[in-house]
Each structure stands twice: as C-alpha cells, then as structure tokens.
Scaffold this motif. Sequence first.
Motif, PDB file in Angstrom:
ATOM      1  N   PHE A 186       0.830  -1.201   0.000  1.00 47.43           N
ATOM      2  CA  PHE A 186       0.000   0.000   0.000  1.00 47.43           C
ATOM      3  C   PHE A 186       0.872   1.260   0.000  1.00 47.43           C
ATOM      4  O   PHE A 186       0.656   2.179  -0.785  1.00 47.43           O
ATOM      5  CB  PHE A 186      -0.916  -0.033   1.229  1.00 47.43           C
ATOM      6  CG  PHE A 186      -1.885   1.101   1.321  1.00 47.43           C
ATOM      7  CD1 PHE A 186      -3.024   1.118   0.537  1.00 47.43           C
ATOM      8  CD2 PHE A 186      -1.679   2.139   2.215  1.00 47.43           C
ATOM      9  CE1 PHE A 186      -3.939   2.159   0.635  1.00 47.43           C
ATOM     10  CE2 PHE A 186      -2.581   3.180   2.322  1.00 47.43           C
ATOM     11  CZ  PHE A 186      -3.714   3.191   1.536  1.00 47.43           C
TER      12      PHE A 186
ATOM     13  N   ASN B 137       1.291   4.045  -2.978  1.00 47.37           N
ATOM     14  CA  ASN B 137       1.070   5.472  -2.756  1.00 47.37           C
ATOM     15  C   ASN B 137       2.302   6.301  -3.116  1.00 47.37           C
ATOM     16  O   ASN B 137       2.180   7.383  -3.690  1.00 47.37           O
ATOM     17  CB  ASN B 137       0.645   5.743  -1.310  1.00 47.37           C
ATOM     18  CG  ASN B 137      -0.823   5.484  -1.095  1.00 47.37           C
ATOM     19  OD1 ASN B 137      -1.637   5.699  -1.989  1.00 47.37           O
ATOM     20  ND2 ASN B 137      -1.184   5.027   0.085  1.00 47.37           N
TER      21      ASN B 137
ATOM     22  N   GLU C  25      -8.565  12.474  -5.185  1.00 44.32           N
ATOM     23  CA  GLU C  25      -8.390  11.028  -5.353  1.00 44.32           C
ATOM     24  C   GLU C  25      -7.242  10.508  -4.498  1.00 44.32           C
ATOM     25  O   GLU C  25      -7.350   9.451  -3.875  1.00 44.32           O
ATOM     26  CB  GLU C  25      -8.168  10.684  -6.821  1.00 44.32           C
ATOM     27  CG  GLU C  25      -9.409  10.831  -7.656  1.00 44.32           C
ATOM     28  CD  GLU C  25      -9.204  10.413  -9.100  1.00 44.32           C
ATOM     29  OE1 GLU C  25      -8.200   9.729  -9.396  1.00 44.32           O
ATOM     30  OE2 GLU C  25     -10.052  10.758  -9.934  1.00 44.32           O
TER      31      GLU C  25
ATOM     32  N   ARG D  39      -7.072   7.776  -1.124  1.00 42.64           N
ATOM     33  CA  ARG D  39      -6.314   6.519  -1.179  1.00 42.64           C
ATOM     34  C   ARG D  39      -5.221   6.430  -0.125  1.00 42.64           C
ATOM     35  O   ARG D  39      -4.552   5.415  -0.028  1.00 42.64           O
ATOM     36  CB  ARG D  39      -5.649   6.368  -2.543  1.00 42.64           C
ATOM     37  CG  ARG D  39      -6.583   6.120  -3.683  1.00 42.64           C
ATOM     38  CD  ARG D  39      -5.821   5.746  -4.948  1.00 42.64           C
ATOM     39  NE  ARG D  39      -4.795   6.677  -5.323  1.00 42.64           N
ATOM     40  CZ  ARG D  39      -4.873   7.561  -6.306  1.00 42.64           C
ATOM     41  NH1 ARG D  39      -5.953   7.623  -7.027  1.00 42.64           N
ATOM     42  NH2 ARG D  39      -3.881   8.358  -6.580  1.00 42.64           N
TER      43      ARG D  39
ATOM     44  N   THR E 209     -11.439  -1.629   3.018  1.00 40.30           N
ATOM     45  CA  THR E 209     -11.281  -1.312   1.595  1.00 40.30           C
ATOM     46  C   THR E 209      -9.908  -1.682   1.026  1.00 40.30           C
ATOM     47  O   THR E 209      -9.643  -1.398  -0.135  1.00 40.30           O
ATOM     48  CB  THR E 209     -11.516   0.190   1.359  1.00 40.30           C
ATOM     49  OG1 THR E 209     -10.567   0.940   2.129  1.00 40.30           O
ATOM     50  CG2 THR E 209     -12.928   0.593   1.725  1.00 40.30           C
ATOM     51  N   ILE E 210      -9.073  -2.326   1.811  1.00 38.97           N
ATOM     52  CA  ILE E 210      -7.688  -2.548   1.363  1.00 38.97           C
ATOM     53  C   ILE E 210      -7.612  -3.405   0.100  1.00 38.97           C
ATOM     54  O   ILE E 210      -6.774  -3.150  -0.773  1.00 38.97           O
ATOM     55  CB  ILE E 210      -6.803  -3.130   2.495  1.00 38.97           C
ATOM     56  CG1 ILE E 210      -5.339  -3.136   2.076  1.00 38.97           C
ATOM     57  CG2 ILE E 210      -7.259  -4.517   2.907  1.00 38.97           C
ATOM     58  CD1 ILE E 210      -4.750  -1.775   1.758  1.00 38.97           C
TER      59      ILE E 210
ATOM     60  N   SER F 253      -8.307  -1.095  -2.697  1.00 38.82           N
ATOM     61  CA  SER F 253      -7.192  -0.153  -2.863  1.00 38.82           C
ATOM     62  C   SER F 253      -6.015  -0.818  -3.565  1.00 38.82           C
ATOM     63  O   SER F 253      -5.429  -0.250  -4.496  1.00 38.82           O
ATOM     64  CB  SER F 253      -6.734   0.388  -1.506  1.00 38.82           C
ATOM     65  OG  SER F 253      -7.749   1.111  -0.871  1.00 38.82           O
TER      66      SER F 253
ATOM     67  N   GLU G 295      -6.842  -1.425  -7.235  1.00 35.40           N
ATOM     68  CA  GLU G 295      -6.743  -0.187  -8.021  1.00 35.40           C
ATOM     69  C   GLU G 295      -5.275   0.156  -8.280  1.00 35.40           C
ATOM     70  O   GLU G 295      -4.909   0.577  -9.379  1.00 35.40           O
ATOM     71  CB  GLU G 295      -7.446   0.963  -7.293  1.00 35.40           C
ATOM     72  CG  GLU G 295      -7.394   2.278  -8.025  1.00 35.40           C
ATOM     73  CD  GLU G 295      -8.141   2.291  -9.350  1.00 35.40           C
ATOM     74  OE1 GLU G 295      -7.816   3.146 -10.200  1.00 35.40           O
ATOM     75  OE2 GLU G 295      -9.047   1.463  -9.557  1.00 35.40           O
TER      76      GLU G 295
END
Length: 106
Positions: free
Chosen positions: A18, A22, A59, A63, A70-71, A74, A77
């Motif tokens: 994650f 990011n 957006e 995130r 919701t991981i 995420s 995506e």
Amino acid sequence: MTQVDWPSTETEIARKAFLKGNERAVTVLISAIQNKSQSLNSLESVCSLHDYLSTERFELEGRMDFNYDTILFSLAEMMKRDLIEANDLQGLDPKKVSKIKAMSLF
C-alpha cells in the motif's frame, strides 16, 4: 474484510504494498504535473491544470489511509494503475491475492 481477517504478517505485507503504491502514485503525479506545466500558455491552460490538481488531490487523499474494509479494493486499483505488482503481494493469502488480481481487471 475486517482487521480480524488480517494476521499481522499479512497486514505488514499489505501495508508495504500500500505504501509502495502510494509513493509511486505521488511520483507519477509529480511527473504528470511537470509535463503539464511545460505546456502552460494561457489562463485556460492554468485553470485546466488547477482542475487536474484538484481532482488528483481528492483522489490521492482518498487513497492514503490504510483501511481494512477497503484494502483489497485499494490494492486492486494500485495494481490496475501499475503502481504495484503481484510480487508485492507475495505472502498474502492466495484467496486475497486472487481477489485483488480479479478486481484489478475492471
């Protein structure tokens, strides 16, 4: 999914992926901004850049928080946008990886 569904080892793997996604998203955004700013030549182009930045900020902020509910979405995506790869998920439960891969196709 809830936090209960995530053993600590999987949580660590998911968090690393994650964070990596990011960080890459920010890098991609900076590059896009640099490219777009080179073609600024009118008030309209400045306003267009402003609109782009506003949308991207909205957006990106959505995130940035690691959320157990919701991981999977995420990470899917991020995979769809080529910000992470399947090998970044190595060590997660195969069912979770399969869900992430499947969702990344849409």
